[in-house]
Write an enzyme that holds these catalytic residues in place. Sequence first.
Site, PDB file in Angstrom:
ATOM      1  N   TYR A 434       0.817  -1.225   0.000  1.00  0.00           N
ATOM      2  CA  TYR A 434       0.000   0.000   0.000  1.00  0.00           C
ATOM      3  C   TYR A 434       0.847   1.269   0.000  1.00  0.00           C
ATOM      4  O   TYR A 434       2.053   1.229   0.178  1.00  0.00           O
ATOM      5  CB  TYR A 434      -1.049   0.006   1.104  1.00  0.00           C
ATOM      6  CG  TYR A 434      -0.673  -0.126   2.555  1.00  0.00           C
ATOM      7  CD1 TYR A 434       0.602   0.051   3.049  1.00  0.00           C
ATOM      8  CD2 TYR A 434      -1.682  -0.430   3.479  1.00  0.00           C
ATOM      9  CE1 TYR A 434       0.883  -0.053   4.395  1.00  0.00           C
ATOM     10  CE2 TYR A 434      -1.413  -0.548   4.831  1.00  0.00           C
ATOM     11  CZ  TYR A 434      -0.130  -0.360   5.277  1.00  0.00           C
ATOM     12  OH  TYR A 434       0.134  -0.470   6.621  1.00  0.00           O
ATOM     13  N   GLU A 435       0.162   2.387  -0.253  1.00  0.00           N
ATOM     14  CA  GLU A 435       0.792   3.701  -0.470  1.00  0.00           C
ATOM     15  C   GLU A 435       1.786   3.669  -1.631  1.00  0.00           C
ATOM     16  O   GLU A 435       2.800   4.356  -1.629  1.00  0.00           O
ATOM     17  CB  GLU A 435       1.477   4.205   0.812  1.00  0.00           C
ATOM     18  CG  GLU A 435       0.608   4.235   2.039  1.00  0.00           C
ATOM     19  CD  GLU A 435      -0.691   5.011   1.860  1.00  0.00           C
ATOM     20  OE1 GLU A 435      -0.788   5.812   0.913  1.00  0.00           O
ATOM     21  OE2 GLU A 435      -1.613   4.809   2.655  1.00  0.00           O
ATOM     22  N   GLY A 436       1.467   2.891  -2.651  1.00  0.00           N
ATOM     23  CA  GLY A 436       2.336   2.747  -3.814  1.00  0.00           C
ATOM     24  C   GLY A 436       3.213   1.527  -3.656  1.00  0.00           C
ATOM     25  O   GLY A 436       4.056   1.473  -2.757  1.00  0.00           O
TER      26      GLY A 436
END
Length: 582
Positions: A434-436
Site C-alpha cells: 500500500y501507499e504505492g
Amino acid sequence: MQGYTPPTEDYRFLLGEVLGFDAVMDELHKSVDTDFAVTVLEEAGRMCAERLHPINRDGDEVGCQLVDGTVHTPPGLALAYRDFADAGWTALSADPAHGGQGLPYVLQLWLDEMISASNVSFGLFPGLTRSATEAIAHHASDDLKAIYLEPLVSGAWTGVMALTESGAGTDLSLLKTKAVETGGRSYAVTGTKIFISSGDHDFGGNIVHLVLARLPDAPPGVKGISLFLVPKFLPDAAGGFTVRNTLSVGALEKKMGIHAQPTCVINYDEATGWMVGEPNRGLAAMFTMMNAARLMVGIQGLGLAGAAYQQAAAYAQQRLQGRGAEGSSGPVAIIEHADVRRMLLGIRSFVEGGRALAGWTALQADRARSHADARVRAEADSHVALLTPVIKAAFTDLGFESAVQAQQVFGGHGYIREWGMEQYVRDARIAQIYEGTNGVQALDLVGRKLALAGGAVATGFFDLIATDLDQASETAQAVQIAEATREALELLRESTVTLHGASVDAIGAAGVEYLRLFALVCLGWMWARMAAAAAGGDTPLHRAKPIVANFFAQRVLPQARGLAASIAAGETSIMALDAAAF
C-alpha cells in the site's frame, strides 16, 4: 510472547553521538535538546509497551466487525486511541497554529517506529490522520482549515485517504468517482472506493475522508482529478457535527494481516463534500498526503522488524537444541549456533542502521520545515524527496524479510500462532503494497528523483556520503565498514550513470535492484557513522556497534556487487520472452 522493550538507549546514542541533534536544534528549536527528546521518547515507549502491545494479539485474533453498517474495532482499541489522543500524542509534531506541539519530526518518526513495533494496526489511525491533516493544511481553503484542522490534530477526529477504486489502483487516471457542484461551494460526490484503511470505526468523533473524484467537465487522465473533503458527519443548525452524510461502509476487506485495522469498501452516494485545492489539481494535494504516508509506511517495516528481532533474540537465548562447539556436553541455547546468529545479526544490522537513517531523514524534514535559510530548506527538502521512496520500499522489503527470518529462528514454533511470530509476517506484508507498491517506488526513484535538479541532488547526496566515509575512516574501528561502503557507493554511482536517460523498459527492469543498492549504501553510511561514534564509549551498546557494523560490511554489503551486475545487464533477458509465452 515477550513484552516489547522500547529502544530508547539507541535513540539517545543516535541523537547525542551520531546525528548531531543538539546542533540542529540550536538552529531550529532552542528549547529542545537530547535529554528532553529522550524523555519524550521514553514516555512514548512506555505507552506503546504498556497500552498498545498488550492488545495487539487480541486485536489480530478478534479483528474488526461490520454490524448493521457500523464498524466495531476489537476490544480495547477505541479506549487506547482515546487515551493516546488525550495524552497529546496525535499532536506531537503538528503545527502549533492548529493546536500541535510543534516538536521535531524525528520524535514523530521514532514514535511511529515504536507504535508499529507494538501495534501496527493501531498506528494507521493517527498516521493517516496526520497525512490528511498535511493535505488540508497545505491545500485547503482557510474556511476548511478553520473547521477541520484543530480537531484532527487533537485526535478528536480522524482522517482517511480515499483514492483507490476496483479499476484504478496505481493508475489513478482510470478512476470513475464523480463530483457535481450543488451550490454554496459544496459538491455531491458519488462513487465507490476500496482498500480504505481506517475508513470507519467506533472511536467517536468525525471521520474526514479526502476523496479523489472527477468534475463533469474534467479532462481525461490524471489531469482531470480533483480532491474533495467529505466528512462522515455534517454540521447541524447549532454548529455541532451530528448530521450523517450519505457515505457508508459497503464491506470490510478480508485480509492476510492487520486484522485490527478496518480496511473498508466505502460507498459515496451524492455525499456532501468540499474541494481541496484547485479544480483538476487533486494529484498535487494527494501527493502531499502520500509522501507523508510513505515515510510512515517505511517506518512500519522498521518497527515490525525490530519487534520481531526482540522476540527471536529472546527465544534464541532460551531455546536448548543441538550441540555446541566440539567437546561441549549437553544441548546448548540456539544462540550458540552460527546460523542463528547470522539470521539475528542480519535483522539487527537493518534495524539499527534503518533507525539511524530514519532519524537523519527526519532531521532533514525538520530543516526543510523550519530553517531560517531558504537554501538550507531547499537542500534538506530535496534530500527528503530523494530518500522517501528508498525508505518506503527498502524498509518494507527488509522489514518483511526480517520478520520471516525472525520466524525462522523459532523453527516450527514460529509457524504456530501461539508464539506470535506468524502475525509479524502477515502484518509486515501489506507495507510492501500500500501507499504505492515497492515497484512503483523504484520507478519513482529512478525515473523522477534521480533527475531532480538535473541530477545534482543525487550527486550531491553521494558526495555527502563520501565525505562522511572519509571522516569515519580516521577511526580504526570504523575503517572496515567505511571502506566496504565506499566500494558500494562507487557501484551506485556507476549504476546511476548506466540508468541516466535509459528507456522505460530499462528503468523498469533495473529499478528495484537499483533501489536496494541505494538503500544498502545508505545503511552502510549510517553504520560507518555509528561505528566511528561508538569508539569513545565503553557501554554494551558502544561495544556492540562496531561488531554489528563489521557484520554488515562482510555479510550484507557484498550484495552490492551482484545488484550492480544485474543492473548493468539491462532489460534484454527480461523483455525477450513473448508475452503470450508466460
